[in-house]
Design an enzyme around this catalytic site. Structure first.
Site, PDB file in Angstrom:
ATOM      1  N   HIS A 122      14.258  16.888 128.945  1.00  0.00           N
ATOM      2  CA  HIS A 122      13.139  15.978 129.259  1.00  0.00           C
ATOM      3  C   HIS A 122      13.560  14.800 130.132  1.00  0.00           C
ATOM      4  CE1 HIS A 122      10.460  18.122 126.655  1.00  0.00           C
ATOM      5  NE2 HIS A 122      11.102  17.811 125.551  1.00  0.00           N
ATOM      6  N   ASP A 157      13.235  26.533 125.482  1.00  0.00           N
ATOM      7  CA  ASP A 157      12.842  25.539 124.486  1.00  0.00           C
ATOM      8  C   ASP A 157      11.308  25.544 124.393  1.00  0.00           C
ATOM      9  OD1 ASP A 157      14.106  22.678 123.265  1.00  0.00           O
ATOM     10  OD2 ASP A 157      11.969  22.583 123.776  1.00  0.00           O
ATOM     11  N   HIS A 159       9.294  23.206 124.240  1.00  0.00           N
ATOM     12  CA  HIS A 159       8.681  22.165 125.069  1.00  0.00           C
ATOM     13  C   HIS A 159       8.994  22.427 126.550  1.00  0.00           C
ATOM     14  CE1 HIS A 159       9.400  20.279 121.085  1.00  0.00           C
ATOM     15  NE2 HIS A 159       8.210  19.730 121.298  1.00  0.00           N
ATOM     16  N   ASP A 244      13.448  25.495 119.073  1.00  0.00           N
ATOM     17  CA  ASP A 244      12.201  25.064 118.423  1.00  0.00           C
ATOM     18  C   ASP A 244      11.057  26.032 118.695  1.00  0.00           C
ATOM     19  OD1 ASP A 244      12.259  24.284 121.056  1.00  0.00           O
ATOM     20  OD2 ASP A 244      11.941  22.149 120.662  1.00  0.00           O
TER      21      ASP A 244
HETATM   22 ZN   LIG Z   1      11.886  21.223 122.391  1.00  0.00          ZN
END
Ligand SMILES: [Zn+2]
Length: 331
Positions: A122, A157, A159, A244
């Protein structure tokens, strides 16, 4: 090869924060469970040099992190915090991949797993966010691209890897492919964001609905990622391995098992020859899922497809894959 460092335990993101030191211990447990014994080369991560970090992040971003570090820590965004050990941990996490490049290019090992934290995907060129301080995978990809390599980053991931996308959005040397749950934090990564200028087509977003299972991830591999990767012709593969997406994860809603993660990883590794493959730990907040997924990925890195759980199927996701195919794959 395992590249890690106990200093990565010293970053504490906050009280009861999901991105906690035990995540790294869970990853270590997963690697030990493969029982590679003396075949596993273990190396302590070294801090990334500032000039390598500056290929990805601007000077103001680094100055801010150093400032907060000098003050003994502080908050960077609502869920990203530094303590007095965080800058050191972040530099170790960003440096691990650079050592991985050196070891692979010296033919010392076939593949590298960087078990590091804080995670990185991120972190944008200008901002730390979403538990990430420096973009570890991007620092490695930038170093490889500057050597003339064509780098594929697969980010599975749960996200969207918004930071990695931002770093390479205008850079045709790096193919960034993200499979992610949508909607979900940080809300980026729609199908139509495909890169800009001469890099159009080298950003590939595949948003998946909550509940998506391995069946649809396998279809995304076959129908979208494999043809895109073949057309790009990567010489190196870096995987942003966030765990995740596992169905046990407490902060996301995907439906994967560690067997699905094993399959996706094994398929991806076949894209480039041994000696050009590196995996980075990103997110993942259920300790058992981190351990089983890490074991599966490490097994894939040594050429074994291990299913500790059953591959998943059914659920939503078929439409998302077909939409992604229409956008990303020329007929
Ligand atoms: Zn994540």
């Amino acid at each position: 090869m395992l590249i890690t460092h106990e200093g990565c335990l010293d970053h504490v993101a906050g009280r009861d924060h999901p991105e906690r030191p035990d995540r790294l211990r869970a990853a270590w447990a997963g690697i030990e469970a493969v029982h590679l014994d003396t075949d596993l080369v273990r190396v302590a991560a070294e801090a990334a040099p500032l000039e390598a970090i500056l290929k990805v992040h601007d000077q103001r971003h680094i100055d801010r992190l150093v400032d907060v570090d000098t003050q003994g820590g502080g908050r960077l965004d609502p869920d990203t915090r530094m303590t007095e050990h965080s800058w050191g941990a972040a530099r170790l996490a960003a440096g691990a991949g650079l050592q991985g490049i050196a070891a692979l290019q010296a033919d010392e090992v076939d593949a590298v797993f960087c078990a590091v934290r804080p995670p990185g995907h991120h972190a944008t060129p200008t901002t730390s966010m979403g538990f990430c301080l420096l973009n570890n995978v991007a620092v490695t990809a930038a170093a490889l691209a500057d050597q003339g390599e064509r780098v594929m980053i697969l980010d599975y991931d749960a996200h969207h890897g918004n930071g990695t996308q931002d770093v390479f959005y205008n850079d045709p040397r790096v193919l960034f492919i993200s499979l992610h749950q949508s909607p979900l934090y940080p809300g980026t990564g729609p199908l139509h964001e495909r890169g800009s200028g001469d890099a159009v087509g080298t950003t590939v977003n595949i948003p998946m609905p909550p509940g998506a299972t391995g069946e649809h991830y396998r279809a995304a591999w076959d129908d979208v990622i494999a043809p895109v990767a073949e057309a790009f012709g990567p010489t190196w593969l870096l995987i942003s391995a966030g765990f995740d997406g596992h169905r046990s994860d407490p902060i996301t809603e995907l439906g994967l098992s560690s067997a699905d993660i094993a399959d996706l990883t094994a398929d991806a590794l076949a894209i480039v020859p041994a000696g050009r493959r590196m995996v980075f730990l990103e997110g993942g907040y259920d300790l058992d899922a981190i351990a089983s997924s890490t074991q599966s990925v490490m097994s894939a890195l040594v050429g074994e497809r291990v299913h500790l759980e059953t591959p998943t199927s059914g659920g939503p996701g078929a439409d998302a894959v077909q939409q992604a195919r229409r956008v990303h794959v020329a007929d």
